[in-house]
Every structure is written in C-alpha cells, then in structure tokens.
Design a protein around this motif. Sequence first.
Motif, PDB file in Angstrom:
ATOM      1  N   ALA A 139     -33.396 -19.568  10.521  1.00  0.00           N
ATOM      2  CA  ALA A 139     -32.598 -18.854  11.261  1.00  0.00           C
ATOM      3  C   ALA A 139     -33.026 -18.311  12.647  1.00  0.00           C
ATOM      4  O   ALA A 139     -34.024 -18.005  12.531  1.00  0.00           O
ATOM      5  N   VAL A 177     -23.737 -15.967   2.285  1.00  0.00           N
ATOM      6  CA  VAL A 177     -24.068 -17.279   2.331  1.00  0.00           C
ATOM      7  C   VAL A 177     -23.860 -18.149   1.397  1.00  0.00           C
ATOM      8  O   VAL A 177     -23.717 -19.389   1.171  1.00  0.00           O
ATOM      9  N   LEU A 214     -27.505 -19.711  11.074  1.00  0.00           N
ATOM     10  CA  LEU A 214     -28.386 -19.959   9.897  1.00  0.00           C
ATOM     11  C   LEU A 214     -28.460 -21.299   9.534  1.00  0.00           C
ATOM     12  O   LEU A 214     -27.000 -21.695   8.996  1.00  0.00           O
TER      13      LEU A 214
END
Length: 220
Positions: A68, A147, A210
């Motif tokens: 990240a 995600v 990310l």
Amino acid sequence: MLTLTSPSPRWPLTRHTSRLWLAGFALLLLAGCASQAPMDESGRQAGQWERQQADVEAFDTWTLVGKAGLRTPEENVSANLDWNQTPYYFRMLISGPFGGGRNVLEGREGRFSLSNSDGRFEAETPEALMEEQLGWSLPVTAMPNWVRGLPGDPDNDNTGSYQLETDELGFPSHLTQDGWEIDYRDWEKVDDLWLPRRMVMHYDDVRITLVVNQWQASEE
C-alpha cells in the motif's frame, strides 16, 4: 457409327462450388465473431463479472498480500500489507515506513486492537484506532468488500450509500462511497474468479494505492 462427344468443361462447376464454400466459410467466421464476447488484453470478457458476482460475494475468507502506498501533501510513503480476513475476524499486519515498523491490527465481534512495539491499544473502530496510534487510517470497515470489487454494506452506518460505475466489459471501474473514491485499475484471475489487482482510493487530499501481489483462499 461411333460418335465422339467432348466432355463438358468442369470449370464453371468448380467456380460455383468455390463461391459456395467461401460464402459458407465467411458465415462461419461471422458466427464465431458474434458468439465470442469482447475481451481485453488480460483475458477478461464481457459478462464475466455479472456471472461471477455471487461467487465473489461468497469469497469471504481469504489472505491478501500486497503493498500500500500513502500519499498526502506532506508525505509519500509505502508499507507492506499481510491481511487475513474471515466473516468474524480479521488480522492486518502492516510493516514498513508508514506503518512505523510492525503493527498488527485485529478485529473480532466489534472489538479492535492494534499491537506494536509500544504496546497494545484498543478503540471503538479500526479507523479511530489507526488514526490515534499511527496518525493516518485506512477505510478498514469497508475495505474487505472494496478490495473484492464490491461496495460496502449500504445498511452499515460506517459505509452508507454508494455509486458504482462499470467499464466496457461490465467490471467495476469507479466506486464512490463514504466520501471515498475508488478506481479499479487492474485485475487478475484467481482460480475461477477475477479479483482486483490494483486499486487507487482517494479521500480529500489522501491517496492510497493498493497493489495485490497474492490472493489466496483460506480456512476460517
């Protein structure tokens, strides 16, 4: 009396047959093109996300290993992320510069803790805990869905309503929720599921990138 008869030329029949064969071949090509869904360079095809969405929602126990990057007007740093997630428990190991070393964030049944070299700390939300101890925060409550390319629970007070845009293949491309803007930049196939590989999240002047190096299904 023997009469000799010249055979009829065969080329008109051959030319006619060739035309029929070429016409049939062209129809087969057109049918093949029509039946094959559009595809991008990664291999994603139109309609795949819609067909797999229920399976992505059911994919709720996993391990994510990645990196990240945090960018603000004051700093630009990164950290490694090792994240185990189940429906009832999560453990997120954050190590590297913007993690200030090694931090372990855990949550179970509404209780959250963060452990590092300075001790073990608790707070009512993971976001508040990270802000208090690290000076920055990830949107931890909604990220287990984000995600995977899914919006957070709109009935959850910490996520709220959302707007979702899709790309030309029907995959999520831009999600707006709880003040965050999430752009899905790249995807990878994990077993039979397409999952995000790279995503960028914005909140005011905070930008978090990310990159997922590994997705893995895990047992609870």
